[in-house]
Motif scaffolding. Structure first.
Motif, PDB file in Angstrom:
ATOM      1  N   GLY A 110      31.899  33.323  47.775  1.00 23.96           N
ATOM      2  CA  GLY A 110      33.388  31.758  47.153  1.00 23.96           C
ATOM      3  C   GLY A 110      34.260  32.520  46.378  1.00 23.96           C
ATOM      4  N   CYS A 111      32.641  32.875  44.876  1.00 21.44           N
ATOM      5  CA  CYS A 111      34.007  32.981  43.679  1.00 21.44           C
ATOM      6  C   CYS A 111      34.721  34.778  43.622  1.00 21.44           C
ATOM      7  CB  CYS A 111      32.857  32.977  42.360  1.00 21.44           C
ATOM      8  SG  CYS A 111      32.845  33.590  41.203  1.00 21.44           S
ATOM      9  N   SER A 112      34.311  34.946  43.918  1.00 25.81           N
ATOM     10  CA  SER A 112      35.198  36.739  43.806  1.00 25.81           C
ATOM     11  C   SER A 112      36.207  36.695  44.701  1.00 25.81           C
ATOM     12  CB  SER A 112      33.955  37.684  44.346  1.00 25.81           C
ATOM     13  OG  SER A 112      32.826  37.695  43.124  1.00 25.81           O
ATOM     14  N   GLU A 113      35.217  35.727  45.393  1.00 29.71           N
ATOM     15  CA  GLU A 113      37.528  35.810  46.149  1.00 29.71           C
ATOM     16  C   GLU A 113      38.410  35.062  45.846  1.00 29.71           C
ATOM     17  OE1 GLU A 113      35.620  35.209  50.353  1.00 29.71           O
ATOM     18  OE2 GLU A 113      34.911  37.117  50.533  1.00 29.71           O
ATOM     19  N   LEU A 114      37.895  33.828  45.376  1.00 26.58           N
ATOM     20  CA  LEU A 114      38.964  32.702  44.729  1.00 26.58           C
ATOM     21  C   LEU A 114      39.594  33.834  43.467  1.00 26.58           C
ATOM     22  CD1 LEU A 114      40.354  30.318  44.783  1.00 26.58           C
ATOM     23  CD2 LEU A 114      38.524  28.989  43.871  1.00 26.58           C
ATOM     24  N   ILE A 115      38.512  34.601  42.599  1.00 22.30           N
ATOM     25  CA  ILE A 115      38.974  35.139  41.588  1.00 22.30           C
ATOM     26  C   ILE A 115      40.261  36.333  42.042  1.00 22.30           C
ATOM     27  CG2 ILE A 115      38.620  36.152  39.812  1.00 22.30           C
ATOM     28  CD1 ILE A 115      35.760  34.179  39.356  1.00 22.30           C
ATOM     29  N   GLY A 116      39.679  36.975  43.028  1.00 25.48           N
ATOM     30  CA  GLY A 116      40.557  37.879  43.674  1.00 25.48           C
ATOM     31  C   GLY A 116      41.687  37.532  44.205  1.00 25.48           C
ATOM     32  N   GLU A 117      42.142  36.136  44.164  1.00 24.59           N
ATOM     33  CA  GLU A 117      43.139  35.736  45.174  1.00 24.59           C
ATOM     34  C   GLU A 117      43.991  35.066  43.878  1.00 24.59           C
ATOM     35  OE1 GLU A 117      44.464  32.872  48.884  1.00 24.59           O
ATOM     36  OE2 GLU A 117      43.198  32.720  47.937  1.00 24.59           O
ATOM     37  N   VAL A 118      43.578  34.547  42.817  1.00 23.27           N
ATOM     38  CA  VAL A 118      44.043  34.096  41.851  1.00 23.27           C
ATOM     39  C   VAL A 118      44.648  35.414  41.018  1.00 23.27           C
ATOM     40  CG1 VAL A 118      44.128  32.533  39.587  1.00 23.27           C
ATOM     41  CG2 VAL A 118      43.033  32.385  41.827  1.00 23.27           C
ATOM     42  N   PHE A 119      44.027  35.981  40.485  1.00 24.57           N
ATOM     43  CA  PHE A 119      43.916  37.149  39.655  1.00 24.57           C
ATOM     44  C   PHE A 119      45.197  38.734  39.950  1.00 24.57           C
ATOM     45  CE2 PHE A 119      41.420  34.650  36.877  1.00 24.57           C
ATOM     46  CZ  PHE A 119      42.132  34.820  35.455  1.00 24.57           C
ATOM     47  N   GLY A 120      45.040  38.877  41.619  1.00 20.96           N
ATOM     48  CA  GLY A 120      44.807  39.700  41.728  1.00 20.96           C
ATOM     49  C   GLY A 120      44.649  41.004  41.274  1.00 20.96           C
ATOM     50  N   PRO A 121      44.754  42.234  41.705  1.00 17.72           N
ATOM     51  CA  PRO A 121      44.242  43.240  41.218  1.00 17.72           C
ATOM     52  C   PRO A 121      43.179  43.412  39.889  1.00 17.72           C
ATOM     53  CG  PRO A 121      46.130  43.483  41.735  1.00 17.72           C
ATOM     54  CD  PRO A 121      45.909  42.570  42.275  1.00 17.72           C
ATOM     55  N   ALA A 122      43.897  42.227  38.899  1.00 16.34           N
ATOM     56  CA  ALA A 122      43.042  42.237  37.863  1.00 16.34           C
ATOM     57  C   ALA A 122      41.750  41.179  37.970  1.00 16.34           C
ATOM     58  CB  ALA A 122      43.758  41.609  36.932  1.00 16.34           C
ATOM     59  N   GLY A 123      41.596  40.791  39.215  1.00 19.86           N
ATOM     60  CA  GLY A 123      40.425  40.236  39.419  1.00 19.86           C
ATOM     61  C   GLY A 123      39.719  40.726  39.944  1.00 19.86           C
TER      62      GLY A 123
END
Length: 155
Positions: free
Chosen positions: A115-128
């Motif tokens: 739940g955390c990791s997926e949102l961070i990936g969506e917001v920051f893209g590859p940097a996430g």
């Protein structure tokens, strides 16, 4: 697309930094790394209390971890501002460490933490894309269901 634009697209408004509940600071920067203290899950402004495998489902835990990610990004934004930067200056989300209040037989801590990791990936893209650990623990402060800390690198 900027991080701010991504957050707007997702309908997310970042909260201000929470006041620490004990003797610590919300973040520390050393060199280009920013270390965020653990943030507990909150719902309606109060600790999101529960134990995975007893009073909460994996999907509920995942929603709680997503809520923590939003709080973490609010604190990261404040840390960036303190360094004279913005969230767009985050070069990389380096590591996420997740503690999941769970029964001894519960084994889906990694799915909760998504739940955390997926949102961070969506917001920051590859940097996430980040390294991660997810642990089951017997209890968390104030009975919270999830606590997550984060390390980020500024560019």
């Amino acid at each position: 697309m900027s991080v701010h634009d991504q957050l707007s697209r997702l309908g997310i408004t970042l909260p201000p930094v929470s006041v620490p509940a004990a003797a610590y600071v919300p973040f520390v920067q050393t060199g280009k790394l920013i270390f965020l203290s653990g943030h507990i899950a909150r719902k309606d402004g109060k600790p999101w209390v529960g134990q995975l495998g007893l009073t909460m489902t994996t999907d509920e835990g995942k929603a709680a971890a997503r809520a923590v990610a939003i709080d973490l990004m609010g604190t990261l934004s404040a840390a960036c501002l303190a360094a004279g930067k913005t969230l767009d200056d985050v070069k990389r989300i380096v590591k996420v460490l997740s503690l999941v209040n769970s029964t001894p037989t519960y084994t889906e801590q990694h799915l909760v933490t998504n739940g955390c990791s997926e949102l961070i990936g969506e917001v920051f893209g590859p940097a996430g894309a980040h390294a991660r650990s997810a642990f089951g623990v017997a209890q968390l402060p104030m009975g919270a269901c999830v606590e997550i800390e984060l390390i980020a690198e500024l560019g």
